[in-house]
Design a protein around this motif. Sequence first.
Motif, mmCIF file in Angstrom:
data_model
loop_
_atom_site.group_PDB
_atom_site.id
_atom_site.type_symbol
_atom_site.label_atom_id
_atom_site.label_comp_id
_atom_site.label_asym_id
_atom_site.label_seq_id
_atom_site.Cartn_x
_atom_site.Cartn_y
_atom_site.Cartn_z
ATOM 1 N N ALA A 65 -6.913 1.333 -38.621
ATOM 2 C CA ALA A 65 -7.916 1.255 -39.687
ATOM 3 C C ALA A 65 -7.316 1.549 -41.059
ATOM 4 O O ALA A 65 -7.973 1.344 -42.082
ATOM 5 N N ARG A 66 -6.076 2.028 -41.067
ATOM 6 C CA ARG A 66 -5.401 2.362 -42.323
ATOM 7 C C ARG A 66 -4.434 1.253 -42.721
ATOM 8 O O ARG A 66 -3.842 0.586 -41.869
ATOM 9 N N TYR A 67 -4.245 1.077 -44.005
ATOM 10 C CA TYR A 67 -3.241 0.132 -44.474
ATOM 11 C C TYR A 67 -1.849 0.619 -44.094
ATOM 12 O O TYR A 67 -1.603 1.834 -44.044
ATOM 13 N N GLY A 71 5.598 0.094 -48.805
ATOM 14 C CA GLY A 71 7.006 0.088 -49.172
ATOM 15 C C GLY A 71 7.943 0.077 -47.983
ATOM 16 O O GLY A 71 9.160 -0.059 -48.158
ATOM 17 N N GLY A 72 7.390 0.236 -46.761
ATOM 18 C CA GLY A 72 8.227 0.233 -45.562
ATOM 19 C C GLY A 72 9.309 1.302 -45.608
ATOM 20 O O GLY A 72 10.457 1.047 -45.200
ATOM 21 N N PHE A 73 8.961 2.504 -46.056
ATOM 22 C CA PHE A 73 9.957 3.549 -46.317
ATOM 23 C C PHE A 73 10.816 3.842 -45.090
ATOM 24 O O PHE A 73 12.058 3.849 -45.171
ATOM 25 N N ALA A 74 10.185 4.105 -43.952
ATOM 26 C CA ALA A 74 10.942 4.516 -42.766
ATOM 27 C C ALA A 74 11.848 3.393 -42.264
ATOM 28 O O ALA A 74 13.003 3.630 -41.895
ATOM 29 N N ASN A 264 2.665 -6.721 -46.928
ATOM 30 C CA ASN A 264 3.020 -7.963 -46.238
ATOM 31 C C ASN A 264 3.547 -7.720 -44.828
ATOM 32 O O ASN A 264 3.677 -8.660 -44.055
ATOM 33 N N ASN A 265 3.839 -6.474 -44.489
ATOM 34 C CA ASN A 265 4.246 -6.125 -43.129
ATOM 35 C C ASN A 265 3.225 -5.177 -42.530
ATOM 36 O O ASN A 265 2.873 -4.162 -43.133
ATOM 37 N N ASN A 266 2.759 -5.495 -41.324
ATOM 38 C CA ASN A 266 1.758 -4.635 -40.703
ATOM 39 C C ASN A 266 2.411 -3.426 -40.031
ATOM 40 O O ASN A 266 3.628 -3.381 -39.811
ATOM 41 N N SER A 267 1.601 -2.432 -39.710
ATOM 42 C CA SER A 267 2.116 -1.173 -39.174
ATOM 43 C C SER A 267 2.831 -1.351 -37.838
ATOM 44 O O SER A 267 3.831 -0.679 -37.563
ATOM 45 N N LEU A 268 2.320 -2.252 -36.993
ATOM 46 C CA LEU A 268 2.965 -2.484 -35.701
ATOM 47 C C LEU A 268 4.370 -3.038 -35.895
ATOM 48 O O LEU A 268 5.321 -2.612 -35.235
ATOM 49 N N ALA A 269 4.511 -4.004 -36.797
ATOM 50 C CA ALA A 269 5.822 -4.600 -37.045
ATOM 51 C C ALA A 269 6.794 -3.573 -37.602
ATOM 52 O O ALA A 269 7.964 -3.517 -37.193
#
Length: 380
Positions: A65-67, A71-74, A264-269
């Motif tokens: 449910a969260r964006y 920045g894809g930090f990790a 542009n990248n989802n959390s699963l990816a």
Amino acid sequence: MADPAFWQRVPEGIRAMAPYQPGMPIDELRRRMGVTDVVKLASNENPLGCSPAVRAVLGRDHALARYPDGGGFALKARLAAFHDVAPEQITLGNGSNDLLEFVARIFLGPGRAAMYSAHAFAVYPLAAAAQNAPSVVVPARPVDAEDAYGHDLTGFARALSDDVAAIFIANPNNPTGTCLPAGAVAEFLGEVPESTVVVLDEAYWDYQDPATRPDIAALLARHPNLLVTRTFSKIYGMAALRLGYGLSHPALADLLNRVRQPFNNNSLALAAGEAAIDDQGFVAESVALNRTERARLERALRDRGLGVLPSHANFVAVDFGRDAAPMHQGLLEQGVIVRPMGSYQMPHFLRVTVGTEAENTRFLTALDTVLAAGSADAAS
């Protein structure tokens, strides 16, 4: 039927485009022909799937449910350590295709041309056309050359002009599987003006013999106009998650990130990418399978009197010496999906992804049936 009124506002380049045609999905073949036992060897996917570590990550709670982390930090931290670069040199994409679109959006347009080889990845001309930009298509290496259908970097250098704003080089190249000598890549980059961006598209880098790979760290340090793109779709088996990235000078990465869509990248990816990078044992297993089965496929195809381009990727381009469309159709009827190459101006070829031992055997068996039927038709 007449075009709708808004058609007149569409740029000429887009009006002339044909949509990208992906490989046929398995379910589509089942629907179309009623075939139940289907093998797909059309889209250069990893036949082993993804790493068990990736599957474990995907099963966790990712607060959907969260964006995602925009920045894809990790993941950038993992990639920075893996490639020995700074996080500021990394741009994340929704697949590496995203990076190609960023380059086109920033650098291409009327009077600002793209340069790429004939028989190269189909997205290059699409990205240029979407920006109404001209294309400089450099003829490929001649068919009687050892590197037939490959990139001709000498031809690239001759075709350079002030109008060329971006150059796309696929190495190894899709759909031919050809590969450039590392020294040739370095030499060519030295001839390109620093005002022209060069994209070195390395989607199949992992399958390439390490001895033939360019020294990317050295090239990035020397050329601020270089962008190297990589993907998680191939060796990492994550094609459905759409994750890729680019390595470049921080100033170029900054520009790319300006046009990158938020989230542009989802959390699963993102989470799967971290796990995938950490499991290099799975990468080694995938490379070993591909090396063994690619060699077996190449031998078997040549034993059947067919031409095969030497491949440095996870597929082979097979030359039937005549229109390959009937072979493609015959294989579909046998439940085997491969990729026709007419859209790449190589109508005599089919591209076959290297699968598992069982999948490749199934393909060869189906191919024998199709070839035998063709011989019978010719004799009648």
